[in-house]
Design an enzyme around this catalytic site. Structure first.
Site, PDB file in Angstrom:
ATOM      1  N   ASP A   1       0.815  -1.210   0.000  1.00  0.00           N
ATOM      2  CA  ASP A   1       0.000   0.000   0.000  1.00  0.00           C
ATOM      3  C   ASP A   1       0.853   1.267   0.000  1.00  0.00           C
ATOM      4  O   ASP A   1       0.501   2.267  -0.636  1.00  0.00           O
ATOM      5  CB  ASP A   1      -0.940   0.002   1.211  1.00  0.00           C
ATOM      6  CG  ASP A   1      -2.182  -0.856   0.976  1.00  0.00           C
ATOM      7  OD1 ASP A   1      -2.319  -1.435  -0.120  1.00  0.00           O
ATOM      8  OD2 ASP A   1      -3.019  -0.941   1.895  1.00  0.00           O
ATOM      9  N   GLY A   2       1.980   1.240   0.709  1.00  0.00           N
ATOM     10  CA  GLY A   2       2.857   2.413   0.733  1.00  0.00           C
ATOM     11  C   GLY A   2       3.385   2.754  -0.647  1.00  0.00           C
ATOM     12  O   GLY A   2       3.467   3.930  -1.026  1.00  0.00           O
TER      13      GLY A   2
ATOM     14  N   ARG B   1       3.735  19.236  23.860  1.00  0.00           N
ATOM     15  CA  ARG B   1       2.432  19.171  24.519  1.00  0.00           C
ATOM     16  C   ARG B   1       1.324  19.061  23.472  1.00  0.00           C
ATOM     17  O   ARG B   1       1.570  19.160  22.272  1.00  0.00           O
ATOM     18  CB  ARG B   1       2.223  20.403  25.391  1.00  0.00           C
ATOM     19  CG  ARG B   1       2.207  21.721  24.642  1.00  0.00           C
ATOM     20  CD  ARG B   1       1.951  22.867  25.611  1.00  0.00           C
ATOM     21  NE  ARG B   1       1.955  24.150  24.922  1.00  0.00           N
ATOM     22  CZ  ARG B   1       3.021  24.876  24.708  1.00  0.00           C
ATOM     23  NH1 ARG B   1       4.211  24.431  25.116  1.00  0.00           N
ATOM     24  NH2 ARG B   1       2.940  26.046  24.095  1.00  0.00           N
TER      25      ARG B   1
ATOM     26  N   ASP C   1      -3.801  15.295  20.167  1.00  0.00           N
ATOM     27  CA  ASP C   1      -2.478  14.989  19.618  1.00  0.00           C
ATOM     28  C   ASP C   1      -2.366  15.415  18.159  1.00  0.00           C
ATOM     29  O   ASP C   1      -1.267  15.459  17.602  1.00  0.00           O
ATOM     30  CB  ASP C   1      -2.189  13.488  19.725  1.00  0.00           C
ATOM     31  CG  ASP C   1      -1.857  13.059  21.148  1.00  0.00           C
ATOM     32  OD1 ASP C   1      -1.652  13.942  22.004  1.00  0.00           O
ATOM     33  OD2 ASP C   1      -1.815  11.843  21.404  1.00  0.00           O
TER      34      ASP C   1
ATOM     35  N   THR D   1      -9.884   3.594   6.173  1.00  0.00           N
ATOM     36  CA  THR D   1      -9.472   2.319   6.771  1.00  0.00           C
ATOM     37  C   THR D   1      -8.012   2.344   7.213  1.00  0.00           C
ATOM     38  O   THR D   1      -7.457   1.305   7.565  1.00  0.00           O
ATOM     39  CB  THR D   1      -9.688   1.166   5.770  1.00  0.00           C
ATOM     40  OG1 THR D   1      -9.066   1.503   4.522  1.00  0.00           O
ATOM     41  CG2 THR D   1     -11.172   0.915   5.539  1.00  0.00           C
TER      42      THR D   1
ATOM     43  N   TYR E   1      -5.105   5.383   9.097  1.00  0.00           N
ATOM     44  CA  TYR E   1      -4.884   6.060  10.377  1.00  0.00           C
ATOM     45  C   TYR E   1      -6.199   6.543  10.991  1.00  0.00           C
ATOM     46  O   TYR E   1      -6.416   6.460  12.203  1.00  0.00           O
ATOM     47  CB  TYR E   1      -3.931   7.230  10.145  1.00  0.00           C
ATOM     48  CG  TYR E   1      -3.311   7.849  11.373  1.00  0.00           C
ATOM     49  CD1 TYR E   1      -3.560   7.365  12.657  1.00  0.00           C
ATOM     50  CD2 TYR E   1      -2.454   8.937  11.238  1.00  0.00           C
ATOM     51  CE1 TYR E   1      -2.975   7.950  13.767  1.00  0.00           C
ATOM     52  CE2 TYR E   1      -1.858   9.529  12.342  1.00  0.00           C
ATOM     53  CZ  TYR E   1      -2.128   9.035  13.607  1.00  0.00           C
ATOM     54  OH  TYR E   1      -1.552   9.622  14.701  1.00  0.00           O
TER      55      TYR E   1
ATOM     56  N   GLN F   1       3.992   9.950   4.327  1.00  0.00           N
ATOM     57  CA  GLN F   1       5.235   9.859   3.557  1.00  0.00           C
ATOM     58  C   GLN F   1       5.937  11.191   3.341  1.00  0.00           C
ATOM     59  O   GLN F   1       7.151  11.239   3.248  1.00  0.00           O
ATOM     60  CB  GLN F   1       4.942   9.211   2.198  1.00  0.00           C
ATOM     61  CG  GLN F   1       4.468   7.771   2.326  1.00  0.00           C
ATOM     62  CD  GLN F   1       4.200   7.112   0.984  1.00  0.00           C
ATOM     63  OE1 GLN F   1       4.083   7.773  -0.039  1.00  0.00           O
ATOM     64  NE2 GLN F   1       4.087   5.799   0.984  1.00  0.00           N
TER      65      GLN F   1
END
Length: 283
Positions: free
Chosen positions: A68-69, A153, A172, A183, A185, A242
């Site tokens: 996938d990458g 932080r 975050d 589907t 991250y 990426q």
């Protein structure tokens, strides 16, 4: 004569045996393979070495060998030209790869007979504005992510949709994803699963400080504006995990649907839900 770009992930096809077998097949079928110049030299086909831009712009279609990458990287590079991609899996089962290496040559036979379809996947475009000037832009097939560094932080990020204030995320970071990226991250951060050919944009905070902060799904015609609302020494914007760029207090990021699409070649009647069950079982 078909011109076919062959793009291997050299970490997965380390000896380039798969790449060489594909090149030989293409030559045997009267096609002209286009290869990265370094790869072409390694397998003894220097005369088929081309510059990257020529591979992406002049090929009739591309064969991406990897995972996938690899597909995400190829998708961003060839999107301006609309070049179709046959995604071949050389690693673990992926959401983007269409076939395994064992299915490659029968699949090429189908393509040469016209027995295939093109599946269009929506992409995103992001523009980073610093001091009222655009400094960089990105495109992504999966997602655009703003995230904090390991030792910084929590980030404070104001989110707007079409200039309408949505929320200030103390988190975050924030993920803005396509259905294809739902589907990836975004799913790990609690976002919804969206069928890959549906066109929407998904906004998902990463580990938000407030319990009411949840994913929002908006129209592909909407423009998302994210403002860095507090000084933070270590914030990054990344595309498809990426490419990255450091962002600062008061920077503004505009994200919208791209005019470009990723065109995936489909040679199988694969079922997204079967693949989804397999992948979720792996997790």
């Amino acid at each position: 004569m078909k011109k076919v770009g062959v793009i291997p992930n050299i970490n997965k096809d380390k000896d380039l045996e798969v790449t060489k077998s594909v090149v030989n097949w293409l030559l045997d079928h009267g096609s002209e393979p286009y290869l990265n110049e370094i790869v072409a030299a390694r397998i003894g086909y220097e005369k088929h070495g081309k510059k990257a831009n020529e591979i992406y712009s002049k090929s009739d279609f591309l064969i991406a060998l990897g995972g996938d990458g690899t597909i995400l990287n190829v998708a961003r590079l060839c999107a301006p030209f609309g070049t179709p991609i046959l995604a071949v899996n050389l690693g673990h089962l992926g959401f983007l790869t269409e076939i395994d290496a064992s299915e490659l040559f029968p699949s090429l036979e189908k393509i040469y007979k016209g027995e295939y379809a093109i599946e269009k996947r929506m992409m995103l475009e992001a523009n980073v504005v610093k001091n009222d000037m655009e400094v960089i832009n990105f495109r992504a097939l999966n997602d655009i992510v703003i995230t904090r560094g390991a030792f910084s932080r929590m980030a404070r990020i104001k989110a707007y949709v079409n200039d309408n204030y949505v929320d200030t995320y103390l988190a975050d970071g924030v993920i803005v994803a396509t259905p294809t990226g739902s589907t990836a991250y975004s799913l790990s951060a609690g976002g919804p699963i969206v069928y890959p050919t549906v066109e929407v944009i998904i906004i998902t905070p990463i580990c938000p400080h407030t319990l009411y902060s949840r994913s929002i799904v908006v129209s592909p015609d909407d423009v998302i504006r994210l403002e860095i609302a507090e000084e933070n020494q270590d914030l990054m914007i990344t595309t498809d995990g990426q490419q990255g760029y450091k962002i600062d207090y008061r920077d503004v990021i505009y994200i919208k649907k791209s005019n470009e699409y990723t065109n995936l070649i489909k040679v199988k009647n694969s079922n997204f839900f079967d693949l989804l069950r397999d992948k979720l079982t792996e997790r």
